[in-house]
Write a protein that holds these residues in place. Structure first.
Motif, PDB file in Angstrom:
ATOM      1  N   PRO A   8       0.838  -1.206   0.000  1.00  0.00           N
ATOM      2  CA  PRO A   8       0.000   0.000   0.000  1.00  0.00           C
ATOM      3  C   PRO A   8       0.862   1.240   0.000  1.00  0.00           C
ATOM      4  CG  PRO A   8      -0.033  -1.087   2.144  1.00  0.00           C
ATOM      5  CD  PRO A   8       0.632  -2.027   1.194  1.00  0.00           C
ATOM      6  N   SER A   9       0.385   2.308  -0.640  1.00  0.00           N
ATOM      7  CA  SER A   9       1.162   3.538  -0.764  1.00  0.00           C
ATOM      8  C   SER A   9       1.386   4.163   0.599  1.00  0.00           C
ATOM      9  CB  SER A   9       0.423   4.529  -1.672  1.00  0.00           C
ATOM     10  OG  SER A   9       0.296   3.993  -2.965  1.00  0.00           O
ATOM     11  N   GLY A  10       2.562   4.734   0.772  1.00  0.00           N
ATOM     12  CA  GLY A  10       2.908   5.389   2.020  1.00  0.00           C
ATOM     13  C   GLY A  10       4.299   5.976   1.908  1.00  0.00           C
ATOM     14  N   HIS A  11       4.780   6.549   3.001  1.00  0.00           N
ATOM     15  CA  HIS A  11       6.112   7.140   3.024  1.00  0.00           C
ATOM     16  C   HIS A  11       7.137   6.110   3.495  1.00  0.00           C
ATOM     17  CE1 HIS A  11       4.889  11.303   2.222  1.00  0.00           C
ATOM     18  NE2 HIS A  11       3.836  11.057   2.987  1.00  0.00           N
ATOM     19  N   SER A  12       8.311   6.183   2.908  1.00  0.00           N
ATOM     20  CA  SER A  12       9.392   5.280   3.303  1.00  0.00           C
ATOM     21  C   SER A  12      10.492   6.018   4.052  1.00  0.00           C
ATOM     22  CB  SER A  12       9.973   4.588   2.064  1.00  0.00           C
ATOM     23  OG  SER A  12      10.458   5.541   1.137  1.00  0.00           O
ATOM     24  N   SER A  13      10.299   7.300   4.317  1.00  0.00           N
ATOM     25  CA  SER A  13      11.256   8.106   5.082  1.00  0.00           C
ATOM     26  C   SER A  13      10.494   9.082   5.966  1.00  0.00           C
ATOM     27  CB  SER A  13      12.208   8.843   4.142  1.00  0.00           C
ATOM     28  OG  SER A  13      11.483   9.737   3.309  1.00  0.00           O
ATOM     29  N   HIS A  14      11.226   9.816   6.810  1.00  0.00           N
ATOM     30  CA  HIS A  14      10.595  10.726   7.762  1.00  0.00           C
ATOM     31  C   HIS A  14       9.630  11.680   7.056  1.00  0.00           C
ATOM     32  CE1 HIS A  14      14.330  10.364  10.612  1.00  0.00           C
ATOM     33  NE2 HIS A  14      13.745   9.210  10.359  1.00  0.00           N
ATOM     34  N   VAL A  15       8.408  11.776   7.570  1.00  0.00           N
ATOM     35  CA  VAL A  15       7.444  12.760   7.073  1.00  0.00           C
ATOM     36  C   VAL A  15       7.725  14.075   7.803  1.00  0.00           C
ATOM     37  CG1 VAL A  15       5.016  13.315   6.714  1.00  0.00           C
ATOM     38  CG2 VAL A  15       5.756  10.925   6.745  1.00  0.00           C
ATOM     39  N   TYR A  74      -8.536  17.356   0.312  1.00  0.00           N
ATOM     40  CA  TYR A  74      -7.215  16.798   0.023  1.00  0.00           C
ATOM     41  C   TYR A  74      -6.269  16.967   1.205  1.00  0.00           C
ATOM     42  CZ  TYR A  74      -8.710  16.892  -4.888  1.00  0.00           C
ATOM     43  OH  TYR A  74      -9.388  16.716  -6.068  1.00  0.00           O
ATOM     44  N   LEU A  75      -5.442  15.945   1.411  1.00  0.00           N
ATOM     45  CA  LEU A  75      -4.347  16.000   2.375  1.00  0.00           C
ATOM     46  C   LEU A  75      -3.046  15.802   1.610  1.00  0.00           C
ATOM     47  CD1 LEU A  75      -3.335  15.890   5.419  1.00  0.00           C
ATOM     48  CD2 LEU A  75      -3.420  13.394   5.142  1.00  0.00           C
ATOM     49  N   ALA A  76      -2.059  16.655   1.883  1.00  0.00           N
ATOM     50  CA  ALA A  76      -0.747  16.541   1.247  1.00  0.00           C
ATOM     51  C   ALA A  76       0.296  16.288   2.322  1.00  0.00           C
ATOM     52  CB  ALA A  76      -0.413  17.815   0.467  1.00  0.00           C
ATOM     53  N   SER A  77       1.257  15.407   2.037  1.00  0.00           N
ATOM     54  CA  SER A  77       2.334  15.109   2.982  1.00  0.00           C
ATOM     55  C   SER A  77       3.655  15.030   2.227  1.00  0.00           C
ATOM     56  CB  SER A  77       2.054  13.800   3.724  1.00  0.00           C
ATOM     57  OG  SER A  77       1.859  12.724   2.812  1.00  0.00           O
ATOM     58  N   GLY A  78       4.708  15.574   2.854  1.00  0.00           N
ATOM     59  CA  GLY A  78       6.026  15.595   2.223  1.00  0.00           C
ATOM     60  C   GLY A  78       7.063  14.923   3.116  1.00  0.00           C
ATOM     61  N   ASP A  79       8.077  14.280   2.499  1.00  0.00           N
ATOM     62  CA  ASP A  79       9.045  13.521   3.287  1.00  0.00           C
ATOM     63  C   ASP A  79      10.485  13.826   2.868  1.00  0.00           C
ATOM     64  OD1 ASP A  79       9.532  12.137   0.901  1.00  0.00           O
ATOM     65  OD2 ASP A  79       8.335  10.396   1.485  1.00  0.00           O
ATOM     66  N   ARG A  80      11.406  13.147   3.524  1.00  0.00           N
ATOM     67  CA  ARG A  80      12.828  13.333   3.238  1.00  0.00           C
ATOM     68  C   ARG A  80      13.240  12.718   1.905  1.00  0.00           C
ATOM     69  NH1 ARG A  80      16.306  15.505   6.620  1.00  0.00           N
ATOM     70  NH2 ARG A  80      15.725  15.868   8.804  1.00  0.00           N
ATOM     71  N   SER A  81      12.387  11.896   1.317  1.00  0.00           N
ATOM     72  CA  SER A  81      12.699  11.247   0.030  1.00  0.00           C
ATOM     73  C   SER A  81      12.300  12.099  -1.168  1.00  0.00           C
ATOM     74  CB  SER A  81      11.999   9.888  -0.048  1.00  0.00           C
ATOM     75  OG  SER A  81      12.447   9.044   0.987  1.00  0.00           O
ATOM     76  N   LYS A  82      12.051  13.408  -0.939  1.00  0.00           N
ATOM     77  CA  LYS A  82      11.748  14.386  -1.994  1.00  0.00           C
ATOM     78  C   LYS A  82      10.346  14.234  -2.574  1.00  0.00           C
ATOM     79  CE  LYS A  82      16.500  13.431  -3.478  1.00  0.00           C
ATOM     80  NZ  LYS A  82      17.344  13.047  -4.623  1.00  0.00           N
ATOM     81  N   LEU A  83       9.481  13.425  -1.933  1.00  0.00           N
ATOM     82  CA  LEU A  83       8.164  13.140  -2.491  1.00  0.00           C
ATOM     83  C   LEU A  83       7.072  13.917  -1.775  1.00  0.00           C
ATOM     84  CD1 LEU A  83       8.367   9.242  -2.868  1.00  0.00           C
ATOM     85  CD2 LEU A  83       8.858  10.993  -4.599  1.00  0.00           C
ATOM     86  N   ILE A  84       6.034  14.264  -2.550  1.00  0.00           N
ATOM     87  CA  ILE A  84       4.798  14.831  -2.015  1.00  0.00           C
ATOM     88  C   ILE A  84       3.671  13.869  -2.371  1.00  0.00           C
ATOM     89  CG2 ILE A  84       3.178  16.765  -2.043  1.00  0.00           C
ATOM     90  CD1 ILE A  84       5.511  18.537  -2.988  1.00  0.00           C
ATOM     91  N   LEU A  85       3.005  13.325  -1.358  1.00  0.00           N
ATOM     92  CA  LEU A  85       1.901  12.400  -1.580  1.00  0.00           C
ATOM     93  C   LEU A  85       0.578  13.113  -1.324  1.00  0.00           C
ATOM     94  CD1 LEU A  85       4.293  10.431  -1.480  1.00  0.00           C
ATOM     95  CD2 LEU A  85       2.849   8.832  -0.212  1.00  0.00           C
ATOM     96  N   ILE A  86      -0.369  12.915  -2.234  1.00  0.00           N
ATOM     97  CA  ILE A  86      -1.699  13.518  -2.126  1.00  0.00           C
ATOM     98  C   ILE A  86      -2.697  12.430  -1.762  1.00  0.00           C
ATOM     99  CG2 ILE A  86      -3.468  14.913  -3.255  1.00  0.00           C
ATOM    100  CD1 ILE A  86      -0.778  16.341  -2.921  1.00  0.00           C
ATOM    101  N   TRP A  87      -3.501  12.703  -0.722  1.00  0.00           N
ATOM    102  CA  TRP A  87      -4.468  11.735  -0.222  1.00  0.00           C
ATOM    103  C   TRP A  87      -5.873  12.341  -0.231  1.00  0.00           C
ATOM    104  CZ3 TRP A  87      -1.789   7.300   1.314  1.00  0.00           C
ATOM    105  CH2 TRP A  87      -0.436   7.466   1.601  1.00  0.00           C
ATOM    106  N   GLU A  88      -6.857  11.441  -0.338  1.00  0.00           N
ATOM    107  CA  GLU A  88      -8.231  11.863  -0.082  1.00  0.00           C
ATOM    108  C   GLU A  88      -8.401  11.861   1.431  1.00  0.00           C
ATOM    109  OE1 GLU A  88     -12.667  10.893  -1.756  1.00  0.00           O
ATOM    110  OE2 GLU A  88     -11.420   9.209  -1.160  1.00  0.00           O
TER     111      GLU A  88
END
Length: 475
Positions: free
Chosen positions: A195-202, A213-227
């Motif tokens: 399942p989608s998720g973060h693999s490093s510190h959020v 919408y919920l947006a979350s960013g992590d140390r892996s340079k990614l921004i994930l968008i959630w319902e």
């Protein structure tokens, strides 16, 4: 035949009492029958008798007429009184309607004035003096993360909290019950079918003003968008070249701003799953970001010592100086004022028209260390109740502090300390201002310089009670 009978037959008056009585009877009979035959000589007697009989018969008639007239006048007076009462009621109803209209117009005018001030960023509601110091026993502690909390957001309806941590998980909490509503687990690097998720510190999160919408960013340079409602993953934004450190939605839209340790600010359109543009200007890793309804955002520049206001349409920026250390946190109070905190222990109030702080509170959380080697406690988080004079700051000084902004945002006055052990890495006020949420960790959200072992990695809900206002005159 007797003499009396003969006299009656002849029509002559008889003498004596019996004759008088008989004559009286004959006269009454003549009057009642309406006999018109009257003698000229007996006019006086007839007149006297007529007068007597008229008096006897007309007095009752006059009394009846007077009573009728009195009854008739009473009915008229009653009608007049009822008519006046009805008119008074109508007048009173119209006055009440007019008062209600005036009250509504005053309310509408006041609301419109507030909206205008809010749009101009000049609205400042005075609520800080009403806040009572919270009882530590009333603070609710929600535990679920294994490592330090780094960031959190509250849904616009104040019903749920999203928290994220260094354990790479995101948890959705119920404000009312304190229970977990959903957990987004850590994703393993390189694992397919997970399942989608973060693999490093959020490091940061943001939620749109409509709660979609919920947006979350992590140390892996990614921004994930959630319902936000279902916590279902929708999109992944890539483009930053280093850790994503700040996220903010523009109020009333689905436009998302992000900033990173790569020194850039990016603009995204979440509804269309698209990238818009990138802005550059900071000379060091950007630590935090915030935005409201205007098409601009503010950033805390970390060790470059600047606060910047980015005007997106003009692709321009305003640069502000004031702190001596690394500026790690920032939040807008309204459209024209903001608050920031730095690791030199200072808290600053800014106006967007001034390049220097309007107010600067040094050593906001005191000093630590041995005598002669004291160092200020870092200010690791700030929060502001939108369009008011209430500000909160967090550090690792074992307390959250509430402050009141003075008139014109030119002064910061300490209101109270709220005891909390650990690094206060994130602070958020509820929309209604009835509670404050703190994200507590054993470590600072951006590093591992030292650890507070006695701290609990938790989300703390702090109720904010307001003192009753004194009754106004005439109430």
């Amino acid at each position: 035949m007797s003499a009396t009978g003969a006299a009656r037959k002849r029509g002559k008056p008889a003498s004596g009492a019996g004759a008088g009585a008989g004559a009286g009877k004959l006269r009454r009979k003549g009057d009642s029958s309406g006999d018109k035959g009257k003698s000229k000589g007996g006019g006086k007697m007839n007149e006297e008798i007529s007068s007597d009989s008229e008096t006897e018969s007309l007095v009752p008639r006059r009394n009846e007429e007077e009573e009728a007239e009195e009854l008739e006048e009473t009915a008229q007076e009653k009608k007049l009184r009822l008519a006046k009462l009805y008119l008074e009621q109508l007048k009173q109803q119209e006055e009440e309607k007019a008062e209600a209209r005036e009250f509504e117009e005053d309310q509408v005018a006041g609301r419109l004035k507030e909206d205008v001030l809010e749009q101009r960023g000049r609205l400042q509601k005075s609520v800080a003096k009403e806040i009572q110091a919270p009882d530590p026993a009333d603070i609710r502690i929600l535990r679920g993360h294994q490592l330090s909390i780094t960031c959190l957001v509250i849904t616009p309806d104040d019903l749920a909290i999203f928290s994220a941590a260094k354990d790479c998980t995101i948890i959705k909490w119920s404000v009312e019950s304190g229970r977990k509503l959903h957990v987004i687990p850590r994703a393993k690097k390189g694992a397919e079918g997970q399942p989608s998720g973060h693999s490093s510190h959020v490091l940061c999160m943001a939620i749109s003003s409509d709660g979609k919408y919920l947006a979350s960013g992590d140390r892996s340079k990614l921004i994930l968008i959630w319902e936000a409602q279902s916590c279902q993953h929708l999109y992944t934004f890539t483009g930053h070249r280093d850790a994503v450190s700040g996220l903010a939605f523009r109020r009333g839209t689905h436009q998302l701003y992000s900033t990173s340790h790569d020194r850039s600010v990016k603009v995204w359109n979440v509804a269309e799953n698209s990238y818009v543009e990138t802005l550059f200007g900071h000379q060091d890793a950007v630590a935090a970001l915030d935005a409201l309804s205007r098409e601009c955002c503010v950033t805390a520049g970390g060790r470059d010592g600047t606060v910047r206001v980015w005007k997106i349409p003009e692709e321009s920026q305003l640069v502000f100086y004031g702190h001596q250390g690394s500026i790690d946190s920032i939040q807008l109070i309204n459209e024209e004022h903001m608050v920031s905190g730095a690791d030199d222990g200072s808290v600053a109030l800014w106006g967007l028209s001034k390049k220097r702080p309007l107010a600067l509170q040094r050593e906001a959380h005191g000093l630590r260390g041995e005598l002669g080697l004291e160092q200020p406690f870092w200010v690791s988080s700030v929060a502001a109740l939108l369009n008011t004079d209430l500000v909160a700051t967090g550090s690792h000084s074992n307390s959250v502090r509430l402050w009141q902004c003075g008139e014109g945002f030119r002064q910061l006055d300490l209101l109270c300390d709220i005891p909390l052990v650990g690094f206060i890495n994130s602070l958020k006020f509820s929309s209604a201002g009835d509670f404050l949420v703190a994200g507590v960790g054993q470590e600072h959200r951006l590093g591992r310089w030292w650890r507070i072992k006695e701290a609990r990695n938790s989300v703390c809900i702090i109720p904010l009670h307001r003192a009753p206002r004194p009754p106004t005159a005439g109430s």
